[in-house]
Design a protein around this motif. Structure first.
Motif, PDB file in Angstrom:
ATOM      1  N   GLY A   1      74.758 -60.821 -12.822  1.00 22.75           N
ATOM      2  CA  GLY A   1      74.756 -61.378 -14.173  1.00 22.75           C
ATOM      3  C   GLY A   1      74.208 -62.788 -14.284  1.00 22.75           C
ATOM      4  N   TYR A   2      73.627 -63.327 -13.197  1.00 17.80           N
ATOM      5  CA  TYR A   2      73.093 -64.694 -13.244  1.00 17.80           C
ATOM      6  C   TYR A   2      71.691 -64.756 -13.857  1.00 17.80           C
ATOM      7  N   LEU A   3      70.952 -63.656 -13.780  1.00 20.41           N
ATOM      8  CA  LEU A   3      69.588 -63.621 -14.307  1.00 20.41           C
ATOM      9  C   LEU A   3      69.429 -62.425 -15.235  1.00 20.41           C
ATOM     10  N   ASN A   4      68.521 -62.568 -16.199  1.00 17.94           N
ATOM     11  CA  ASN A   4      68.149 -61.458 -17.059  1.00 17.94           C
ATOM     12  C   ASN A   4      67.098 -60.617 -16.353  1.00 17.94           C
ATOM     13  N   PHE A   5      67.290 -59.296 -16.364  1.00 13.38           N
ATOM     14  CA  PHE A   5      66.411 -58.430 -15.579  1.00 13.38           C
ATOM     15  C   PHE A   5      64.946 -58.589 -15.985  1.00 13.38           C
ATOM     16  N   PHE A   6      64.626 -58.470 -17.261  1.00 13.65           N
ATOM     17  CA  PHE A   6      63.239 -58.463 -17.697  1.00 13.65           C
ATOM     18  C   PHE A   6      62.585 -59.832 -17.537  1.00 13.65           C
ATOM     19  N   LEU A   7      63.325 -60.894 -17.811  1.00 10.24           N
ATOM     20  CA  LEU A   7      62.771 -62.233 -17.629  1.00 10.24           C
ATOM     21  C   LEU A   7      62.527 -62.523 -16.151  1.00 10.24           C
ATOM     22  N   ALA A   8      63.492 -62.120 -15.308  1.00 10.96           N
ATOM     23  CA  ALA A   8      63.325 -62.319 -13.857  1.00 10.96           C
ATOM     24  C   ALA A   8      62.135 -61.515 -13.345  1.00 10.96           C
TER      25      ALA A   8
ATOM     26  N   VAL B   1      62.557 -62.714  -1.776  1.00 11.21           N
ATOM     27  CA  VAL B   1      63.014 -63.421  -2.974  1.00 11.21           C
ATOM     28  C   VAL B   1      63.110 -62.459  -4.154  1.00 11.21           C
ATOM     29  N   THR B   2      62.205 -61.490  -4.211  1.00  9.71           N
ATOM     30  CA  THR B   2      62.270 -60.481  -5.266  1.00  9.71           C
ATOM     31  C   THR B   2      63.537 -59.647  -5.123  1.00  9.71           C
ATOM     32  N   ILE B   3      63.896 -59.313  -3.895  1.00  8.60           N
ATOM     33  CA  ILE B   3      65.142 -58.580  -3.647  1.00  8.60           C
ATOM     34  C   ILE B   3      66.344 -59.429  -4.060  1.00  8.60           C
ATOM     35  N   ILE B   4      66.319 -60.712  -3.708  1.00 11.40           N
ATOM     36  CA  ILE B   4      67.406 -61.617  -4.087  1.00 11.40           C
ATOM     37  C   ILE B   4      67.493 -61.728  -5.610  1.00 11.40           C
ATOM     38  N   GLY B   5      66.318 -61.762  -6.267  1.00 11.06           N
ATOM     39  CA  GLY B   5      66.307 -61.812  -7.729  1.00 11.06           C
ATOM     40  C   GLY B   5      67.033 -60.615  -8.322  1.00 11.06           C
ATOM     41  N   GLY B   6      66.789 -59.418  -7.779  1.00 12.53           N
ATOM     42  CA  GLY B   6      67.500 -58.230  -8.249  1.00 12.53           C
ATOM     43  C   GLY B   6      68.993 -58.323  -7.998  1.00 12.53           C
ATOM     44  N   PHE B   7      69.358 -58.900  -6.861  1.00 10.55           N
ATOM     45  CA  PHE B   7      70.768 -59.086  -6.531  1.00 10.55           C
ATOM     46  C   PHE B   7      71.445 -59.996  -7.554  1.00 10.55           C
ATOM     47  N   LEU B   8      70.785 -61.105  -7.914  1.00 11.32           N
ATOM     48  CA  LEU B   8      71.360 -62.041  -8.883  1.00 11.32           C
ATOM     49  C   LEU B   8      71.427 -61.430 -10.279  1.00 11.32           C
ATOM     50  N   VAL B   9      70.481 -60.536 -10.582  1.00  9.94           N
ATOM     51  CA  VAL B   9      70.559 -59.804 -11.854  1.00  9.94           C
ATOM     52  C   VAL B   9      71.828 -58.944 -11.884  1.00  9.94           C
ATOM     53  N   SER B  10      72.111 -58.291 -10.747  1.00 10.73           N
ATOM     54  CA  SER B  10      73.294 -57.422 -10.683  1.00 10.73           C
ATOM     55  C   SER B  10      74.587 -58.204 -10.870  1.00 10.73           C
TER      56      SER B  10
ATOM     57  N   GLY C   1      72.009 -55.414  -2.942  1.00 13.94           N
ATOM     58  CA  GLY C   1      71.832 -56.855  -2.712  1.00 13.94           C
ATOM     59  C   GLY C   1      72.759 -57.441  -1.669  1.00 13.94           C
ATOM     60  N   GLN C   2      73.917 -56.840  -1.472  1.00 15.61           N
ATOM     61  CA  GLN C   2      74.857 -57.388  -0.495  1.00 15.61           C
ATOM     62  C   GLN C   2      74.270 -57.391   0.916  1.00 15.61           C
ATOM     63  N   ALA C   3      73.266 -56.560   1.144  1.00 17.47           N
ATOM     64  CA  ALA C   3      72.681 -56.431   2.485  1.00 17.47           C
ATOM     65  C   ALA C   3      71.375 -57.196   2.595  1.00 17.47           C
ATOM     66  N   TYR C   4      71.200 -58.298   1.834  1.00 16.86           N
ATOM     67  CA  TYR C   4      69.911 -59.007   1.821  1.00 16.86           C
ATOM     68  C   TYR C   4      69.508 -59.525   3.191  1.00 16.86           C
ATOM     69  N   ALA C   5      70.463 -59.942   4.010  1.00 13.76           N
ATOM     70  CA  ALA C   5      70.125 -60.479   5.331  1.00 13.76           C
ATOM     71  C   ALA C   5      69.555 -59.378   6.224  1.00 13.76           C
ATOM     72  N   GLN C   6      70.194 -58.193   6.176  1.00 10.80           N
ATOM     73  CA  GLN C   6      69.692 -57.075   6.962  1.00 10.80           C
ATOM     74  C   GLN C   6      68.317 -56.636   6.474  1.00 10.80           C
ATOM     75  N   LEU C   7      68.098 -56.657   5.169  1.00 10.86           N
ATOM     76  CA  LEU C   7      66.800 -56.286   4.616  1.00 10.86           C
ATOM     77  C   LEU C   7      65.717 -57.253   5.069  1.00 10.86           C
ATOM     78  N   ASN C   8      66.057 -58.525   5.136  1.00 10.25           N
ATOM     79  CA  ASN C   8      65.082 -59.524   5.580  1.00 10.25           C
ATOM     80  C   ASN C   8      64.681 -59.256   7.024  1.00 10.25           C
TER      81      ASN C   8
ATOM     82  N   ILE D   1      66.066 -52.511  -5.416  1.00 12.67           N
ATOM     83  CA  ILE D   1      66.748 -52.547  -4.120  1.00 12.67           C
ATOM     84  C   ILE D   1      67.769 -53.681  -4.110  1.00 12.67           C
ATOM     85  N   GLY D   2      67.350 -54.862  -4.575  1.00  8.55           N
ATOM     86  CA  GLY D   2      68.261 -55.990  -4.644  1.00  8.55           C
ATOM     87  C   GLY D   2      69.411 -55.747  -5.604  1.00  8.55           C
ATOM     88  N   PHE D   3      69.120 -55.070  -6.711  1.00 10.85           N
ATOM     89  CA  PHE D   3      70.142 -54.801  -7.729  1.00 10.85           C
ATOM     90  C   PHE D   3      71.244 -53.890  -7.177  1.00 10.85           C
ATOM     91  N   TYR D   4      70.842 -52.848  -6.441  1.00  8.42           N
ATOM     92  CA  TYR D   4      71.818 -51.867  -5.963  1.00  8.42           C
ATOM     93  C   TYR D   4      72.324 -52.138  -4.550  1.00  8.42           C
TER      94      TYR D   4
END
Length: 199
Positions: A42-49, A31-40, A155-162, A150-153
């Motif tokens: 623009g859906y979430l603010n990096f510091f708040l997330a 979920v932390t990786i996904i959070g970074g992906f969503l930051v990338s 994130g497209q590979a979240y399934a493989q990372l899981n 990792i999620g930010f840069y």
């Protein structure tokens, strides 16, 4: 209703931090990786997330600790004899955590496979909560940041990372079990030598 990763991401895009917190309490790393992906995206603010993920992960750790701390007597009475946990071994575990608790908590938190076991063990050993949460906080600061990056840069590979995290967990657990078995065998052979049964 399917609770797969695409569905979770869709919910996070819609509910944002309101959903991010409870999900990271239950399942931190991916979920932390996904959070970074969503930051990338623009859906979430990096510091708040980052703050939400950090706090949620520590709450999850505290739940593991609570299971060990307040469930230890019932666990020992019911299951202790099956898994080799006795009052004497629990006393040894308490002594170990008193001497090496800080580094065990810190490095245990950085692992993906045995981290939960160490958190529960810390509770069973009655490690002071302030000490428990402090070392987990110190370890979670860089861990959450690295996973978010990792999620930010990537994130497209979240399934493989899981899947990679799952494989790493299985391999680590297998290695730990083999080391424990090897230790018990060597100790048993050594005891036989001491008793004069061999040689």
């Amino acid at each position: 209703m399917h609770f797969d990763l695409p569905t979770i991401i869709t919910w996070l895009i819609h509910y944002k931090y309101l959903l991010l917190f409870p999900i990271v309490v239950v399942e931190g790393p991916i979920v932390t990786i996904i959070g970074g992906f969503l930051v990338s995206l623009g859906y979430l603010n990096f510091f708040l997330a980052y703050l939400v993920l950090l706090f949620g992960d520590l709450v999850g750790d505290s739940l593991y600790y609570s299971i060990g701390r307040w469930g230890r007597n019932r666990f020992i009475e019911r299951w202790g004899r099956y898994v080799g946990i006795t009052a004497e071994r629990l006393a040894l575990m308490e002594a170990y955590f008193e001497k090496h608790g800080g580094k065990s908590l810190f490095f245990g938190k950085l692992t993906h496979a045995v981290g939960g076991v160490i958190l529960v063990a810390a509770g069973m050993a009655k490690v002071p909560f302030w000490k428990f949460i402090w070392y987990n906080f110190l370890a979670t600061l860089p861990k959450a940041l690295i996973l978010m990056l990792i999620g930010f840069y990537f994130g497209q590979a979240y399934a493989q990372l899981n899947r990679y995290l799952d494989y790493t967990a299985l391999v680590t657990v297998a290695v730990v079990v083999l080391l424990i078995i090897l230790y018990l065998v060597v100790r048993k052979i050594g005891k036989k030598y001491e008793d004069g049964e061999l040689g």
